[in-house]
Structures are given as C-alpha cells and as structure tokens.
Design a protein around this motif. Sequence first.
Motif, short mmCIF file in Angstrom:
data_model
loop_
_atom_site.label_atom_id
_atom_site.label_comp_id
_atom_site.label_asym_id
_atom_site.label_seq_id
_atom_site.Cartn_x
_atom_site.Cartn_y
_atom_site.Cartn_z
N LEU A 147 0.82 -1.21 0.00
CA LEU A 147 0.00 0.00 0.00
C LEU A 147 0.86 1.26 0.00
O LEU A 147 0.55 2.24 -0.68
CB LEU A 147 -0.93 0.00 1.21
N ALA A 148 1.96 1.24 0.74
CA ALA A 148 2.81 2.42 0.87
C ALA A 148 3.50 2.79 -0.43
O ALA A 148 3.88 3.95 -0.63
CB ALA A 148 3.85 2.19 1.96
N ALA A 149 3.66 1.83 -1.33
CA ALA A 149 4.36 2.10 -2.59
C ALA A 149 3.49 2.82 -3.61
O ALA A 149 4.01 3.42 -4.57
CB ALA A 149 4.87 0.80 -3.19
N VAL A 150 2.18 2.82 -3.43
CA VAL A 150 1.25 3.36 -4.42
C VAL A 150 1.18 4.89 -4.32
O VAL A 150 0.98 5.44 -3.24
CB VAL A 150 -0.15 2.76 -4.25
N ALA A 151 1.32 5.55 -5.45
CA ALA A 151 1.21 7.01 -5.50
C ALA A 151 -0.25 7.44 -5.40
O ALA A 151 -1.15 6.67 -5.77
CB ALA A 151 1.81 7.53 -6.80
N PRO A 152 -0.53 8.64 -4.92
CA PRO A 152 -1.91 9.16 -4.97
C PRO A 152 -2.43 9.10 -6.40
O PRO A 152 -1.76 9.52 -7.35
CB PRO A 152 -1.74 10.60 -4.48
N GLY A 153 -3.62 8.55 -6.55
CA GLY A 153 -4.20 8.33 -7.87
C GLY A 153 -3.80 7.03 -8.51
O GLY A 153 -4.35 6.64 -9.54
N GLY A 154 -2.84 6.32 -7.89
CA GLY A 154 -2.35 5.07 -8.44
C GLY A 154 -3.15 3.86 -8.00
O GLY A 154 -4.07 3.95 -7.18
#
Length: 226
Positions: A147-154
């Motif tokens: 979860l932490a690796a995902v960019a906002p909007g990703g």
Amino acid sequence: MTDNIAAGSPSSDTPSPADGYVGDPEVRAEWDDRYADRHRLWSGRPNGALVAEAAGLTPGRVLDVGCGEGADAIWLARGGWDVTALDVSGVALERAAGHARDAGVAVHWVHAALTEAVLPPASFDLVSAQYPALLRTPDAAAERALLAAVAPGGVLLLVHHAGMDTQQAHDSGFDPADYVWPSMIADLLDDDWETEVDEQRPRVAPDGGAGAHHTDDLVLRVRRLR
C-alpha cells in the motif's frame, strides 16, 4: 543487483549472484533452488489478470512485486511503463534481465524482499503483485509495504489463486496462514482508498509453467485517492 542494489535500490544493470541481497537468506535460497531446478519455471508470457486490468491504465511508474523470470515486467515495459521489478531470487532475476535484453527493453531490477527493499514511497502509479508468496507477519509488514508504494491516484493490483487461502496446512509444509491474501489487504483499507475490483473470476492462464493447473483468480484492484 550491482553495487547500488546492495540496499535494495533499483538498477537496470545485469543482476549478479554476488550482489548485496536484502532479506531473509533462507527465503532467497529456497527460491533460488526452486528456479535452479528447472530451465524455465514460468510460461514466459504475462499473467492474464494483469493484461486485463492494466489495459485501461495510462502508463507511468510500475512496481512488479515477485517478478520471477520477467514476463510481466517486459510486457509492461513494452507498453510504455517505467518498470521496477523486484524478486528475492537472484537466479530468477538473472533470467529476467537476459529476457529483457533480448526484448530490447529497460527494467530496473531490485534484488530484495519487499519489506526490506529501499523503494521511493508513494511513487508508483501501479503496484502489481501477481500470485506473490508474501509472508504474513503480526505487523502486516508486507501488506503495508504494498500500500505504501502506491502514489496518490495510483492502483494496487493483487492477484492470487482462488481457494488456496482456505486450504489446510499441507504435509509438504505449506500453510496458507503463513501468507498474505487479498482479503488481508482489503481489511487494511481506509477512506484514502477506493475498491475498483474485488472478485473471483476464471483465470486466463498462459500455457505451461508452474501454477497452470489453477482455474480461478482472486482479483483485488484498489485505487489510492490521496
């Protein structure tokens, strides 16, 4: 897997077995042995659920978790994605790098466990984990790392074999309770996330390779809103 991968940071260079792998050495050895036992462990073609779910996404930065011999990473790179591909097995990554060279695409290889890798936080437009063997821990480290690796909007796309999560422990030593399943990711989601797909569906499986006998997938696709 060259010097700058000693801390699990990305590199586009050819992997080397002498690199500074970051993670549990027993896990690395287990997977290295599994790959070394066969000339090719997987089919060499991208996973069907990834192809279906990524079709409508705008290419950006992608993290391929448990990239194996590189079929998904290469398919994504050919589609215009900036690919970082991670695996615990140096044997798998050497094969993957060779396949990428043959395909004429660039991939950033990371030889590390997901929870130990030095990755830029909240920076990937797609995090893809196709049938990953992520060990479960009391602090949900693997789930939180995804979860932490995902960019906002990703988007986080997690795909697994349906039914495995409910099996009893095997005599071979495999216990589903030891691993991360899509439902565990879903349980961690808060208002910062939107669930776009959470379903079981027939698997579109590449011919050949380990795991080809599985017929159904669990597909979880969630989008980070902020």
